[in-house]
Design an enzyme around this catalytic site. Structure first.
Site, short mmCIF file in Angstrom:
data_model
loop_
_atom_site.label_atom_id
_atom_site.label_comp_id
_atom_site.label_asym_id
_atom_site.label_seq_id
_atom_site.Cartn_x
_atom_site.Cartn_y
_atom_site.Cartn_z
N GLU A 1 -25.11 -1.20 98.60
CA GLU A 1 -24.11 -0.75 99.20
C GLU A 1 -22.96 -1.67 99.34
OE1 GLU A 1 -27.08 -1.13 99.99
OE2 GLU A 1 -28.06 0.11 101.61
N GLY B 1 -29.99 -14.70 104.86
CA GLY B 1 -28.82 -13.61 105.10
C GLY B 1 -28.55 -13.56 106.63
N ARG B 2 -29.80 -13.51 107.40
CA ARG B 2 -29.75 -13.30 108.80
C ARG B 2 -29.25 -14.57 109.71
NH1 ARG B 2 -34.31 -12.20 106.75
NH2 ARG B 2 -36.18 -13.41 107.43
N LYS C 1 -24.72 -12.17 99.98
CA LYS C 1 -25.43 -13.26 99.52
C LYS C 1 -25.69 -13.40 97.99
CE LYS C 1 -29.46 -16.22 100.46
NZ LYS C 1 -30.48 -16.63 100.95
N GLU D 1 -36.40 -8.67 111.20
CA GLU D 1 -36.68 -8.99 109.49
C GLU D 1 -37.35 -10.24 109.54
OE1 GLU D 1 -32.96 -9.55 106.76
OE2 GLU D 1 -33.44 -7.49 106.59
N HIS E 1 -27.53 3.18 133.27
CA HIS E 1 -27.29 4.98 133.39
C HIS E 1 -27.93 5.58 132.37
CE1 HIS E 1 -24.83 4.18 137.00
NE2 HIS E 1 -24.53 2.96 136.24
N LYS F 1 -35.70 0.01 98.35
CA LYS F 1 -34.32 0.02 97.65
C LYS F 1 -34.82 0.41 96.06
CE LYS F 1 -32.49 -4.28 99.64
NZ LYS F 1 -32.25 -5.93 99.46
O1 LIG Z 1 -25.85 -10.57 101.43
P1 LIG Z 1 -26.73 -9.78 100.58
O2 LIG Z 1 -27.31 -10.42 99.58
O3 LIG Z 1 -25.73 -8.53 100.17
O4 LIG Z 1 -27.92 -9.12 101.46
C1 LIG Z 1 -27.59 -8.35 102.78
C2 LIG Z 1 -28.79 -7.85 103.38
O5 LIG Z 1 -29.95 -7.30 102.39
C3 LIG Z 1 -30.92 -6.62 103.12
O6 LIG Z 1 -31.40 -6.08 102.10
C4 LIG Z 1 -31.60 -8.00 103.49
O7 LIG Z 1 -32.93 -7.33 104.12
C5 LIG Z 1 -30.83 -8.60 104.61
O8 LIG Z 1 -31.58 -9.86 104.93
C6 LIG Z 1 -29.44 -9.15 103.88
O9 LIG Z 1 -28.73 -9.82 105.04
#
Ligand SMILES: O=P(O)(O)OC[C@H]1O[C@@H](O)[C@H](O)[C@@H](O)[C@@H]1O
Length: 789
Positions: free
Chosen positions: A446, A501-502, A440, A587, A618, A746
């Protein structure tokens, strides 16, 4: 003193704190906000207040006369104003500590300035008693009123006669004439004409700026509605639930024995009205509720204004207030334009064109028209994203595998751990792989690092940057950053900041889903979610499945001490469903600050966990059955399996477990039953053994039985949980749509990263805490060692 019976009629969206003093027959119109410590006293005749008024702290509105006091709409009564007017029109402002006597009728668009008194009196001052009569105040305030009133009159340039008009006279703004009324008791009603500004010297407002003023008033109201939501624990039903949870101990064994209709009372069936194949039965009868608890939970939802908050969300209002954003994932699946309010939000009109873009691209990849740089058709896609940009598509692609194009491999790489990307690349061919960079923000460390690695790997083979366009696409709200990464404009799929995002799998983030199961199926899933959206938006609370799920969970979470909630799908295809809602729920509702900036005094979101049945049985069910913790569970299962192998025997065995577990949890097994079943004398004498076989029961569960895990049904189930989460957030008064809690880690990681290539002295200089520094230094001391095995 009150001669009318107490009766309060309140319109929708009214904010009315508990400590407002209301007496007699009072009616308050839609959307009006009343602040704490205000008083509305219909001591003789009734008081009717119109819509969208703001009544601030310590305002007093009194009607001592038997005729009704009718107040129009959009009026602002500022702090400490004291109003006994004969009538009031619309759009008036009564500034701080202003006063209006009972012989004055106020028109519209009038301002009574701070500290001024609009009375039907002349320039002479009043006796203390007269003012007491006039304003009905205590002595001290009456004295203050006397001074204010006198000053206001004296400052009138041409005498009070300019402002005060005899009853029935047509008031011409700013015109002179009319007799001053000298005695309050004998004074007839006077009417202030529209647009009067009563500052002590008479003014007439030109009317300019009226629209701005109205807009400001509306903003003010919005702000107050948000800021004044009381904590959930201050709502009357909250205290009642607290008390009921202690006094009404529901024992499921007895409850079912007493009431043969309990299943009927506490189960609901949802069927799609456009897609009839979507059929979901919710049985919530095995919960620790009785009639009174259930009714009080429903009242709590009313008092917390769940419906109003839900409507505000569907209407595109900025319910994500901390980020100033609308929350409109429902617009992404509103393909038949059911929710009109959304249309005013920027970007909503781009949803359909963007879906077409998704359709064209996914079809081209699936039918082989989209080829790699050497002309090979695409065999693998790699979705690179994390959190909401990974979990949703990954969960859905697993859940809808029966609909997948089986000769296309889908990989989901999320972890920054190089292992994740390395393992995916190991099985991909650069000539036939498309990388979908899903982010987003397009700034997530990452994702950007993984995407860069993938691009380097690709270029090692393809050599020429121009080939990137055939192999990399971006899904993002950040077009600029995606362009800088080198993504071609036509390979960009956009979405908007009103998609959290979620909640983004319904947007371009769902591109991998459309490629895997085909666009038609993807759209079927969107439409399935929309079926649940319409149900949530328009069904009464006690029939509303997401609301029911939210209320039930809230009862355990806030009144019976449950810390966690298990989601247990008896469908292997849903094995990532609980993972997905770990983000969705935790979240969204893992917050301690309410929307008005107060710290909550109660528990908010639970810990969500679970896995596909029967594996969990189990592994961890022992603790649910016989442990010391209360763990409410949702059991989900399809009636029809996608794989009826061995004539459906697998599925029948699976379902027998699905039915058995909630039964065992609810009704348990008594010591007496254990003894009855035990035949060996030795075992009967072994009390440890006997007691170890006892199940207390009374463990609550919901059973959610749906027809078949089709795209439409999955869409509806996801939306059901989304709205359950929103409902709880609405009641707790938190913002379920931001996620500031993920930021601090972060930021610190960015500060620590350079230290991992530095030396111990630098680590000390950075002044992290002793533990963190110690760990980093231990890492540095051992980073260059090579383990032989
Ligand atoms: O889609 P992005 O901007 O890379 O973000 C990924 C995720 O980043 C995390 O830091 C957020 O807590 C999430 O809500 C989000 O989905």
């Amino acid at each position: 003193m009150s001669s009318t019976k107490d009766r309060l009629d309140v319109g929708s969206k009214v904010t009315l704190p508990q400590d407002v003093d209301i007496r007699g027959h009072v009616t308050i119109g839609t959307g009006t906000v009343v602040h704490p410590k205000a008083a509305i006293l219909a001591l003789s005749g009734p008081i009717t207040i119109g819509a969208s008024c703001i009544i601030e702290e310590n305002v007093t509105i009194i009607n001592r006369s038997p005729s009704p006091l009718v107040i129009g709409s959009h009026n602002l009564f500022e702090v400490g104003s004291h109003i006994e007017a004969r009538s009031i029109g619309d759009h008036n402002t009564f500034e701080v500590k202003s006063r209006v006597s009972s012989q004055v009728a106020i028109g519209s668009f009038t301002t009574i300035s701070a500290g001024c008194a609009a009375t039907a009196a002349g320039t002479r001052g009043y006796t203390q008693e007269e003012l007491g009569d006039l304003l009905g105040d205590d002595d001290e305030e009456a004295e203050a009123g006397l001074k204010v009133g006198a000053r206001a009159m004296k400052r009138t340039p041409s005498g009070a006669t300019e402002t005060i008009l005899e009853e029935g006279e047509e008031g011409e703004a700013g015109e002179g004439g009319g007799e001053a009324v000298t005695a309050p008791s004998a004074a007839p009603v006077v009417t202030l004409p529209d647009y009067t500004v009563f500052t002590g010297s008479v003014g007439v407002w030109s009317g300019q700026g009226r629209l701005q003023e109205e807009a400001l008033h509306a903003k003010h109201l919005d702000y107050l509605r948000q800021a004044m939501s009381p904590l959930a624990s201050q709502l009357p039903s909250w205290s009642k639930l607290d008390q009921l949870s202690k006094s009404n101990k529901v024992v499921l064994r007895d409850a079912f024995a007493k009431d043969s209709k309990r299943f009927d009372t506490y189960s609901r069936h949802f069927q799609g009205d456009r897609n009839k194949d979507i059929s979901v039965l919710l049985d919530f009868s095995k919960n620790l509720i009785d009639e009174e608890i259930w009714a009080t939970l429903l009242s709590l939802a009313k008092e917390a204004k769940v419906e109003e908050q839900r409507d505000a969300m569907f209407n595109g209002e900025q319910v994500n207030a901390s980020e100033g954003r609308s929350v409109l994932h429902v617009a992404l699946r509103d393909l038949d334009d059911d929710f009109k309010g959304k249309d005013k939000v920027e970007g909503v009109d781009e949803v359909i064109p963007e879906l077409k873009h998704i359709r064209d691209f996914s079809e081209a990849v699936r039918n082989g028209q989209w080829t790699g740089y050497t002309g090979k058709p695409i065999k693998s896609i790699v979705n690179i994203g994390i959190g909401g940009s990974d979990l949703g598509p990954a969960m859905v692609c697993e859940a809808l595998k029966p609909y997948a194009k089986r000769d296309l491999d889908a990989h989901f790489v999320s972890n920054i751990d190089g292992t994740h990307m390395a393992e995916a690349l190991r099985v991909c061919d650069p000539e036939s792989t498309v990388f979908i960079v899903a982010s987003k923000t397009f700034t997530t460390q990452e994702t950007i690092t993984n995407a860069t690695t993938a691009r380097d790997w690709f270029l090692e083979h393809a050599k020429d940057k121009k080939h990137v366009a055939k192999h990399f696409v971006a899904l993002s709200t950040n077009v600029k950053a995606a362009t800088e990464f080198g993504i071609a404009k036509e390979n960009m799929f956009k979405f908007w900041d009103w998609v959290g995002g979620r909640y983004s799998l319904w947007s371009a983030i769902g591109l991998s889903i459309a490629i895997v199961i085909g666009y038609e199926r993807f759209e079927e899933m969107l439409r399935g979610a929309n079926e649940m959206d319409r149900h949530y938006a328009s069904t009464p609370l006690d029939q509303n499945i997401p609301v029911i799920l939210g209320l039930i969970n809230l009862y355990y979470n806030n009144f019976l001490g449950a810390q966690t909630h298990a989601i247990l799908p008896y469908d292997q295809y849903m094995h990532r469903f609980a993972d997905y809602f770990q983000q969705g729920d935790m979240e969204s509702n893992g917050k301690f600050i309410t929307k008005s900036g107060e710290r909550v005094q109660y528990q908010t979101g639970p810990i969500i966990w679970g896995q596909a049945g029967t594996n969990g049985q189990h592994a961890f069910y022992q603790l649910i059955h016989q442990g010391t913790k209360l763990i409410p569970c949702d059991f989900l299962a399809p009636i029809e399996t996608q794989n009826p192998i061995r004539g459906g025997e697998h599925h029948r065995i699976l379902l027998s477990n699905y039915f058995a577990q909630p039964e065992a949890l609810a009704f348990g097994k008594t010591e007496e039953q254990v003894r009855e079943e035990t035949t060996s004398k030795e075992d009967l004498d072994n009390s440890f053994l006997i007691k170890s076989k006892v199940f207390d029961g009374n463990k609550p569960t919901n059973s959610i039985l749906f027809q078949k895990l089709t795209p439409g049904t999955l869409g509806a189930l996801i939306a059901m949980y989304e709205h359950k989460i929103a409902t709880e957030g609405f009641i707790w008064g938190i913002n379920s749509f931001d996620q500031f809690g993920v930021e601090l880690g972060k930021v610190l990681a960015k500060k620590i990263l350079p230290l991992l290539s530095a030396d111990a002295a630098k680590v000390d200089a950075e002044k992290h805490d002793g533990s963190t520094s110690g760990l980093i230094k231990h890492y540095l001391a051992n980073a260059n060692k090579k383990t032989s095995s």
